[in-house]
Design an enzyme around this catalytic site. Sequence first.
Site, PDB file in Angstrom:
ATOM      1  N   GLU A 209       0.887  -1.174   0.000  1.00 48.14           N
ATOM      2  CA  GLU A 209       0.000   0.000   0.000  1.00 48.14           C
ATOM      3  C   GLU A 209       0.916   1.213   0.000  1.00 48.14           C
ATOM      4  O   GLU A 209       1.483   1.573   1.038  1.00 48.14           O
ATOM      5  CB  GLU A 209      -0.892  -0.012   1.262  1.00 48.14           C
ATOM      6  CG  GLU A 209      -1.902  -1.147   1.290  1.00 48.14           C
ATOM      7  CD  GLU A 209      -3.111  -0.902   0.394  1.00 48.14           C
ATOM      8  OE1 GLU A 209      -3.377   0.256   0.028  1.00 48.14           O
ATOM      9  OE2 GLU A 209      -3.775  -1.888   0.037  1.00 48.14           O
ATOM     10  N   CYS A 243      -2.074   9.622   2.487  1.00 45.83           N
ATOM     11  CA  CYS A 243      -1.599   9.061   1.212  1.00 45.83           C
ATOM     12  C   CYS A 243      -2.501   9.422   0.047  1.00 45.83           C
ATOM     13  O   CYS A 243      -2.031   9.540  -1.083  1.00 45.83           O
ATOM     14  CB  CYS A 243      -1.469   7.545   1.322  1.00 45.83           C
ATOM     15  SG  CYS A 243      -2.989   6.748   1.830  1.00 45.83           S
TER      16      CYS A 243
HETATM   17  P1  NAD Z   1       8.169   4.644   5.060  1.00 47.48           P
HETATM   18  O1  NAD Z   1       8.187   3.824   3.826  1.00 47.48           O
HETATM   19  O2  NAD Z   1       9.312   5.515   5.343  1.00 47.48           O
HETATM   20  O3  NAD Z   1       7.996   3.697   6.349  1.00 47.48           O
HETATM   21  C1  NAD Z   1       6.974   2.746   6.454  1.00 47.48           C
HETATM   22  C2  NAD Z   1       7.423   1.622   7.365  1.00 47.48           C
HETATM   23  O4  NAD Z   1       8.566   1.006   6.799  1.00 47.48           O
HETATM   24  C3  NAD Z   1       7.808   2.054   8.775  1.00 47.48           C
HETATM   25  O5  NAD Z   1       7.320   1.122   9.700  1.00 47.48           O
HETATM   26  C4  NAD Z   1       9.327   2.027   8.731  1.00 47.48           C
HETATM   27  O6  NAD Z   1       9.924   1.764   9.985  1.00 47.48           O
HETATM   28  C5  NAD Z   1       9.582   0.884   7.790  1.00 47.48           C
HETATM   29  N1  NAD Z   1      10.910   0.957   7.164  1.00 47.48           N
HETATM   30  C6  NAD Z   1      11.748   2.018   7.105  1.00 47.48           C
HETATM   31  N2  NAD Z   1      12.899   1.666   6.460  1.00 47.48           N
HETATM   32  C7  NAD Z   1      12.765   0.370   6.124  1.00 47.48           C
HETATM   33  C8  NAD Z   1      13.605  -0.564   5.459  1.00 47.48           C
HETATM   34  N3  NAD Z   1      14.804  -0.227   5.014  1.00 47.48           N
HETATM   35  N4  NAD Z   1      13.155  -1.819   5.290  1.00 47.48           N
HETATM   36  C9  NAD Z   1      11.929  -2.174   5.723  1.00 47.48           C
HETATM   37  N5  NAD Z   1      11.083  -1.329   6.367  1.00 47.48           N
HETATM   38  C10 NAD Z   1      11.495  -0.082   6.562  1.00 47.48           C
HETATM   39  O7  NAD Z   1       6.799   5.471   5.004  1.00 47.48           O
HETATM   40  P2  NAD Z   1       6.257   6.529   6.044  1.00 47.48           P
HETATM   41  O8  NAD Z   1       7.102   7.741   5.991  1.00 47.48           O
HETATM   42  O9  NAD Z   1       6.016   5.888   7.351  1.00 47.48           O
HETATM   43  O10 NAD Z   1       4.821   6.844   5.397  1.00 47.48           O
HETATM   44  C11 NAD Z   1       4.669   7.735   4.340  1.00 47.48           C
HETATM   45  C12 NAD Z   1       4.467   7.029   3.024  1.00 47.48           C
HETATM   46  O11 NAD Z   1       3.493   6.018   3.141  1.00 47.48           O
HETATM   47  C13 NAD Z   1       3.930   7.969   1.959  1.00 47.48           C
HETATM   48  O12 NAD Z   1       4.569   7.691   0.746  1.00 47.48           O
HETATM   49  C14 NAD Z   1       2.454   7.618   1.864  1.00 47.48           C
HETATM   50  O13 NAD Z   1       1.861   7.890   0.623  1.00 47.48           O
HETATM   51  C15 NAD Z   1       2.488   6.148   2.144  1.00 47.48           C
HETATM   52  N6  NAD Z   1       1.217   5.695   2.698  1.00 47.48           N
HETATM   53  C16 NAD Z   1       0.438   4.892   1.942  1.00 47.48           C
HETATM   54  C17 NAD Z   1      -0.792   4.475   2.432  1.00 47.48           C
HETATM   55  C18 NAD Z   1      -1.699   3.591   1.631  1.00 47.48           C
HETATM   56  O14 NAD Z   1      -2.664   3.080   2.206  1.00 47.48           O
HETATM   57  N7  NAD Z   1      -1.478   3.395   0.361  1.00 47.48           N
HETATM   58  C19 NAD Z   1      -1.210   4.885   3.700  1.00 47.48           C
HETATM   59  C20 NAD Z   1      -0.360   5.692   4.435  1.00 47.48           C
HETATM   60  C21 NAD Z   1       0.855   6.092   3.938  1.00 47.48           C
END
Ligand code: NAD
Length: 458
Positions: A209, A243
């Site tokens: 997502e 998002c």
């Molecule tokens: P992110 O990708 O930075 O982090 C998401 C998760 O991934 C966190 O739990 C983080 O700890 C983990 N993570 C970080 N580095 C990682 C790695 N190297 N390997 C594995 N996991 C890792 O995203 P964010 O800043 O928390 O959220 C913002 C983004 O999420 C935006 O792009 C937004 O559009 C998207 N988003 C999408 C939805 C949806 O339903 N489609 C909903 C909310 C947010």
Amino acid sequence: MSLLKFIENQETYFKSGDTLPISKRKRLLKNLKKHILINEKKIYKALNDDLRKSNFETFVTEIGILITEIDIVLNKIDKWAKKKRVKSSLLNFPSSDYVLSQPYGKVLIISPWNYPFQLALLPLISAIAAGNTVVLKPSELAPNTSNLIKKFIEEIFDRSHALVVEGGADTATKLLEIRWDYIFFTGSVKIGKIIALAAAKHLTPTTLELGGKSPCIVDDTIDLKLASRRIVWGKFLNAGQTCVAPDLLIVKKNTKDKLVHHLIEEIKKAYGKNPKESEDYPRIVNKINLSRLSKLIQDTKILIGGEYDSETCYFSPTIIDEPRIDSPIMSEEIFGPILLIISYDDENQIEKLISRYEKPLALYVFSTDKKFSERIIRNFIFGGGAINDTIIHAGNPNLPFGGVGHSGIGAYHGKASFDLFSHQKSIVEKGNWIDIKIRYAPYKGKLGIVKKFFKYLS
Ligand code: NAD
């Protein structure tokens, strides 16, 4: 106990069949609902501490969505988990054919910080409803919410059934080294690619997502005051850290000035002359994101807002006029309270602009010209969206929610979630009272009969 040992225990627990009784799944989910309702105030506090969310936003976009989802699961799970009989094929006569929903096994859920309570627990609810075990890693950037989730899950579930592992990228990396039966990830495109790579190593089925730049098109047939109210709400909810928030506002040139006037009026109505003082206006999650947003508005024409304060992570509702097409703000997902206005004269320009980007997670169109909105909805490929409103499609559990291409793989919410966390196993139960021998070799002289037979199959 080491993390690996806990996960081994989950595997043993799953194999024991203890996650399967529907009565148990219901009991656990009822318990989760009770916990959420009893601890409502603690949830408000955690979300306020992490993002300075108002109780209203926390209820509508976090608690309310989870309670609705649990209620739907409790009402429908018996039906969803039942064998689904399908018409048998004449080829297999005599047989009784059905589809069985079966849990995958050990599920890993990794969630983001922007709706940190809802986006962590919503997939957990369905993964449990479908009969899986869960390891959930909430976002380290919403630590108060993450702590609370851990506490709730520990109070309700045996750790062999559901476990919360807190931490950041390092923890997630360690978790991704383990072989899972399903991975559900919500977050950025960049990390989504890391998840997909890790999953590919073991061919683990995965839901991603993700995000992207979601366009919102406004033509000159719509009530601009009403459209502005709905755009301002969807854009500045959670200070734009949503998002599916509209990112680019693509506006018919002859209405731009009027629309901007109404947008500014609606911002003032919602958050007052100084949104910093409004209890309803959240903060940016941290200084890194605040600094990223402040850089994005450099060298742009600001129509309203543009103020920020790195101490309190306040960033005012901001509208930018006609940013340069090659500027950073036009390339990356904004994920903050900045709305871009780009005007168009004819539909080809809309097409040209949207085609510059990957397939968006959401798209919105404001128009009373049904043919125009229909063309927009049909011609572009995007996750989901709305006509004459913003972001509300995400709140209807009957609509599968997800992206396409770079904005995501797979869709969930309501029944779609139960199906997503279940393998759909197709079974033919063959009768033995007769055995039609035509399919067996030798085939000589049988082709003509078989051809006639195939005519009746469709
Ligand atoms: P992110 O990708 O930075 O982090 C998401 C998760 O991934 C966190 O739990 C983080 O700890 C983990 N993570 C970080 N580095 C990682 C790695 N190297 N390997 C594995 N996991 C890792 O995203 P964010 O800043 O928390 O959220 C913002 C983004 O999420 C935006 O792009 C937004 O559009 C998207 N988003 C999408 C939805 C949806 O339903 N489609 C909903 C909310 C947010």
